[in-house]
Design a protein around this motif. Sequence first.
Motif, short mmCIF file in Angstrom:
data_model
loop_
_atom_site.label_atom_id
_atom_site.label_comp_id
_atom_site.label_asym_id
_atom_site.label_seq_id
_atom_site.Cartn_x
_atom_site.Cartn_y
_atom_site.Cartn_z
N GLN A 198 7.95 -10.44 2.02
CA GLN A 198 7.18 -9.45 2.78
C GLN A 198 5.79 -10.02 3.02
OE1 GLN A 198 6.83 -5.61 0.94
NE2 GLN A 198 8.38 -4.73 2.26
N ALA A 199 5.36 -9.99 4.26
CA ALA A 199 4.03 -10.51 4.58
C ALA A 199 3.22 -9.48 5.36
CB ALA A 199 4.15 -11.80 5.39
N THR A 200 1.98 -9.34 4.96
CA THR A 200 1.01 -8.53 5.71
C THR A 200 -0.14 -9.46 6.05
OG1 THR A 200 1.56 -6.47 4.57
CG2 THR A 200 -0.59 -6.59 5.61
N GLY A 201 -0.63 -9.40 7.27
CA GLY A 201 -1.71 -10.31 7.61
C GLY A 201 -2.57 -9.79 8.73
N VAL A 202 -3.67 -10.47 8.92
CA VAL A 202 -4.56 -10.15 10.04
C VAL A 202 -4.86 -11.45 10.77
CG1 VAL A 202 -5.59 -8.10 9.02
CG2 VAL A 202 -6.55 -10.32 8.47
N CYS A 203 -5.00 -11.34 12.09
CA CYS A 203 -5.15 -12.54 12.91
C CYS A 203 -6.52 -12.62 13.57
CB CYS A 203 -4.07 -12.58 13.98
SG CYS A 203 -2.43 -12.88 13.29
N LEU A 204 -6.95 -13.84 13.81
CA LEU A 204 -8.17 -14.08 14.58
C LEU A 204 -7.84 -13.96 16.07
CD1 LEU A 204 -9.38 -17.28 12.67
CD2 LEU A 204 -10.38 -14.99 12.52
N ASP A 205 -8.87 -13.95 16.89
CA ASP A 205 -8.66 -13.88 18.33
C ASP A 205 -7.89 -15.09 18.85
OD1 ASP A 205 -9.99 -11.50 18.39
OD2 ASP A 205 -11.92 -12.36 18.99
N THR A 206 -7.95 -16.20 18.11
CA THR A 206 -7.23 -17.40 18.53
C THR A 206 -5.73 -17.28 18.31
OG1 THR A 206 -7.54 -18.37 16.34
CG2 THR A 206 -9.21 -18.90 17.99
N GLY A 207 -5.32 -16.19 17.63
CA GLY A 207 -3.89 -15.98 17.43
C GLY A 207 -3.36 -16.51 16.11
N VAL A 208 -4.22 -17.14 15.32
CA VAL A 208 -3.76 -17.62 14.01
C VAL A 208 -4.19 -16.63 12.93
CG1 VAL A 208 -3.91 -20.01 14.80
CG2 VAL A 208 -5.80 -19.02 13.44
N ASP A 209 -3.55 -16.74 11.79
CA ASP A 209 -3.80 -15.81 10.70
C ASP A 209 -5.11 -16.12 9.99
OD1 ASP A 209 -1.95 -18.05 10.20
OD2 ASP A 209 -2.20 -17.51 8.09
N GLU A 210 -5.94 -15.06 9.91
CA GLU A 210 -7.20 -15.15 9.16
C GLU A 210 -6.92 -14.94 7.67
OE1 GLU A 210 -9.99 -12.11 10.39
OE2 GLU A 210 -10.90 -12.07 8.39
N ALA A 211 -6.00 -14.05 7.39
CA ALA A 211 -5.67 -13.75 6.00
C ALA A 211 -4.23 -13.25 5.93
CB ALA A 211 -6.61 -12.69 5.44
N MET A 212 -3.60 -13.48 4.79
CA MET A 212 -2.23 -13.05 4.62
C MET A 212 -1.95 -12.75 3.15
SD MET A 212 1.11 -14.93 6.30
CE MET A 212 0.58 -15.36 7.95
N VAL A 213 -1.15 -11.73 2.94
CA VAL A 213 -0.63 -11.45 1.60
C VAL A 213 0.89 -11.54 1.70
CG1 VAL A 213 -0.41 -9.78 -0.27
CG2 VAL A 213 -2.54 -9.89 1.05
N ILE A 214 1.49 -12.35 0.86
CA ILE A 214 2.95 -12.52 0.87
C ILE A 214 3.49 -12.12 -0.49
CG2 ILE A 214 4.86 -14.14 1.18
CD1 ILE A 214 3.00 -15.86 2.88
N THR A 215 4.44 -11.20 -0.47
CA THR A 215 5.09 -10.78 -1.70
C THR A 215 6.53 -11.27 -1.70
OG1 THR A 215 3.73 -8.78 -1.71
CG2 THR A 215 5.63 -8.81 -3.17
N LEU A 216 6.90 -11.93 -2.77
CA LEU A 216 8.26 -12.46 -2.89
C LEU A 216 8.96 -11.78 -4.06
CD1 LEU A 216 7.38 -16.26 -2.58
CD2 LEU A 216 8.11 -14.73 -0.75
N LYS A 217 10.22 -11.49 -3.85
CA LYS A 217 11.03 -10.97 -4.96
C LYS A 217 12.06 -12.02 -5.31
CE LYS A 217 13.82 -7.30 -4.44
NZ LYS A 217 14.17 -5.87 -4.41
N PHE A 218 12.13 -12.36 -6.59
CA PHE A 218 13.10 -13.34 -7.06
C PHE A 218 14.16 -12.66 -7.92
CE2 PHE A 218 9.38 -15.85 -6.05
CZ PHE A 218 9.91 -16.99 -5.47
N SER A 219 15.20 -13.40 -8.24
CA SER A 219 16.27 -12.86 -9.08
C SER A 219 15.70 -12.38 -10.41
CB SER A 219 17.31 -13.96 -9.33
OG SER A 219 16.72 -15.00 -10.10
N GLY A 220 16.42 -11.50 -11.05
CA GLY A 220 16.04 -11.07 -12.39
C GLY A 220 14.78 -10.25 -12.44
N HIS A 221 14.55 -9.45 -11.39
CA HIS A 221 13.41 -8.52 -11.40
C HIS A 221 12.06 -9.22 -11.48
CE1 HIS A 221 15.62 -4.58 -12.64
NE2 HIS A 221 16.30 -5.28 -11.78
#
Lengths: 334, 334
Positions: A198-221
């Motif tokens: 899951q990724a949430t992010g915000v972009c600059l006017d140039t279209g690239v990501d200024e910031a991003m938070v990525i949440t990953l879920k792996f096996s075994g909780h």
Amino acid sequence: MVIRWGICSAGKISHDFTVALKTLPAENHQVLAVAARDLKRAQEFAQKHSIPRAYGCYEDLAKDPEIDVVYVGTIHPHHLSHGVLFMNAQKNVLCEKPLAMNLREVQELIASAQNNHVFLMEAVWTRFFPVSLEIGRLLSQGEVGELKLARADFGVPLTHVPRAVEKELGGGALLDIGIYCLQFVLMVFNGERPESIQATGVCLDTGVDEAMVITLKFSGHRLAVCTCTISAELPNEAVIVGTKGTIKVPAHMWCPTSLLVNGVETQYPVPEPTLPLNFINSTGMCYEAEEVRRCLLAGLKQSSRMSHADSALLAEIMDEARRQVGVVYSQDSQ
Amino acid sequence: MVIRWGICSAGKISHDFTVALKTLPAENHQVLAVAARDLKRAQEFAQKHSIPRAYGCYEDLAKDPEIDVVYVGTIHPHHLSHGVLFMNAQKNVLCEKPLAMNLREVQELIASAQNNHVFLMEAVWTRFFPVSLEIGRLLSQGEVGELKLARADFGVPLTHVPRAVEKELGGGALLDIGIYCLQFVLMVFNGERPESIQATGVCLDTGVDEAMVITLKFSGHRLAVCTCTISAELPNEAVIVGTKGTIKVPAHMWCPTSLLVNGVETQYPVPEPTLPLNFINSTGMCYEAEEVRRCLLAGLKQSSRMSHADSALLAEIMDEARRQVGVVYSQDSQ
């Protein structure tokens, strides 16, 4: 036996990598040549670092029969073409991260390495730091119990740096620095494919990501959280939480020189540089250079600590995160 | 003028709250009565804390005409019925967090407060700590520049505690402890509604969340990350990152006694308890009690620092996070 390096590009990171090589025994590592698109820059670089040969184009470096391995220090939109150039010339390649712009390009590079029977590694230098080896030991021995969560953040103000913000230069927080958080998490989880991204992010006017938070879920909780930004300074730490304790990598988590295990700190200093560096702790690139030498002497075509599969998974996750946040490079539509 | 408190339930948190009240001037706060479902427990509690009146049912406390405000310290599945009981009896209410099981229940409580013209506040005690007031001052004065990111984590091993894991007791990491991370973030962002909510989580066999990561996006390219777990000890810190600096709340972020502003630490100790406490820094509940007194003396029906709208937004976000992770309580289908 000496490994003879060629340096592709005479930029800041190539400078630091060359300084890092100089911290290693000269009988093991020699920088034989440097290439830049501008011969004068290559010659200046060669003079500064006492490198015997300077080339004004990358093709000449590729043709040099005495080069064992090329360090590709160009910006990432060029990694695919430069990597293929050198591998087609039967050169082994250590390529700066990210290995390429997306999974498709990464797969092309891996295919080129396989077809040419040469060594290829993404220069995820962090993985070869003593701190990273110690983390692996601690986790495999269950020192913090059952792994539950890993977290890493990397944020530095870079919005004034063109290559960090311009889309055609491969700008964006994730590919430039967020990759360090992701690779850390994937190292902790042994290269396992996450069950969800899951990724949430915000972009600059140039279209690239200024910031991003990525949440990953792996096996075994098990969960992981990566945070990156090029608009502010984050704590730049990494944390691994188990049922019986915590491992903390204090700033700067991408080039760590200390480790806290349940609050007890141990120092792992990087070698002293012989010339001023452009980036923090860059002499720590000596560890990845040593890994390249070890692999080449053993006849290996990839490193088990940063394998082709590791690079592909990194790229796959970054592709998915960018898709969710809406960051599209021209390379994505090819 | 003295505020006369009634304590609803004689459990651990009620004990700590009563000890916290004792740190305040006796001419301002008096604990007049305690009620439990078991009269004997109420009497023991009353004796331990020198409380004049003990009731064996909550209805009797509601009928006591000399009680100004009731502290509801029962588990959250009971908050709605107990809150309504006391408010219908014209009692003001300070209710433990979470205010209720979901937004629908929270709205019922708010409606009851409005219809009965009584004061109602969710006992988000953290918001009234000196550290929280100082954070508000720092942010409003732009001490760390433009706000970019807030992060908070709360994780403690609680899987051995029935009320933390059983669904019918309102178990789950988010409602029990994750709420502290969310309320912190919403405090930092001034109660603003996030533009997006993303939650990743893992559930226990009982169907409640063992751990959750919630990412919020706010206006102006601002992000927040909340992490909670009941299966491991997290760093339990909070961080606010601005373009010009960082505010860090060291552990324990839900009852903070120190604050780091750009690395410079200031201590804000809580009052010393007169009896042993069940939970960390519980005498810090005196700050919320003082806020209740201030509001009652001013004739206010809610606190501007933890308003009805704040409680509703908290519940709304938790509902959405639970929906994404798949945590459903029986109250959700009513």
